[in-house]
Design a protein around this motif. Structure first.
Motif: not given
Length: 138
Positions: A61-62, A65, A68
């Motif tokens: 997930e990191r 993130q 982006t």
């Protein structure tokens, strides 16, 4: 046990699987199409084995993130993040066309010095832009 995605499967009611692209140590990548707007995408799905390892899901997930935060032609763009019904997380990103360098070397032999320098500069630009955005590549 998780089941591989198949052509025609619909992920999260919006990404239709077109084909399997490849598999790495922790994830499989598929070509998909956003069924609502028609954008071709790559969908990276963590393996069941990977999600059993402590910290891997958070790191995945990191990764999404962090990507982006980087707006660069040298770094793949991430569009979405989600979780399949079986609990495996996925990242939806820009679908890049081309050939992997390892395959290119296997099929055509070594690249010229000038081409190697060109590739290296492109990779370093991506790393520099990542670092400028506060992202450190391992």
């Amino acid at each position: 046990m998780s089941i591989a995605l198949q052509a025609g499967d619909l992920v999260d009611q919006k990404y239709k699987i077109v084909r399997f692209i490849g598999k790495g140590a922790w994830a499989s990548v598929y070509e998909g199409i956003n069924a609502r707007i028609g954008r071709r995408v790559a969908i990276k799905v963590l393996s069941e084995e990977a999600i059993q390892k402590p910290g891997v899901m958070d790191r995945f997930e990191r990764e999404a993130q962090a990507a982006t935060r980087i707006d660069s032609p040298h770094v793949v763009h991430v569009f979405d993040l989600g979780v399949l019904g079986d609990g495996r997380p996925y990242i939806v990103m820009e679908l890049l066309e081309g050939e992997n360098l390892g395959h290119q070397i296997q099929t055509r032999g070594s690249v010229s010095e000038a081409r190697a320098i060109f590739y290296t500069i492109q990779a370093l630009r991506g790393l520099a832009e990542a670092h400028a955005a506060g992202v450190t590549h391992r």
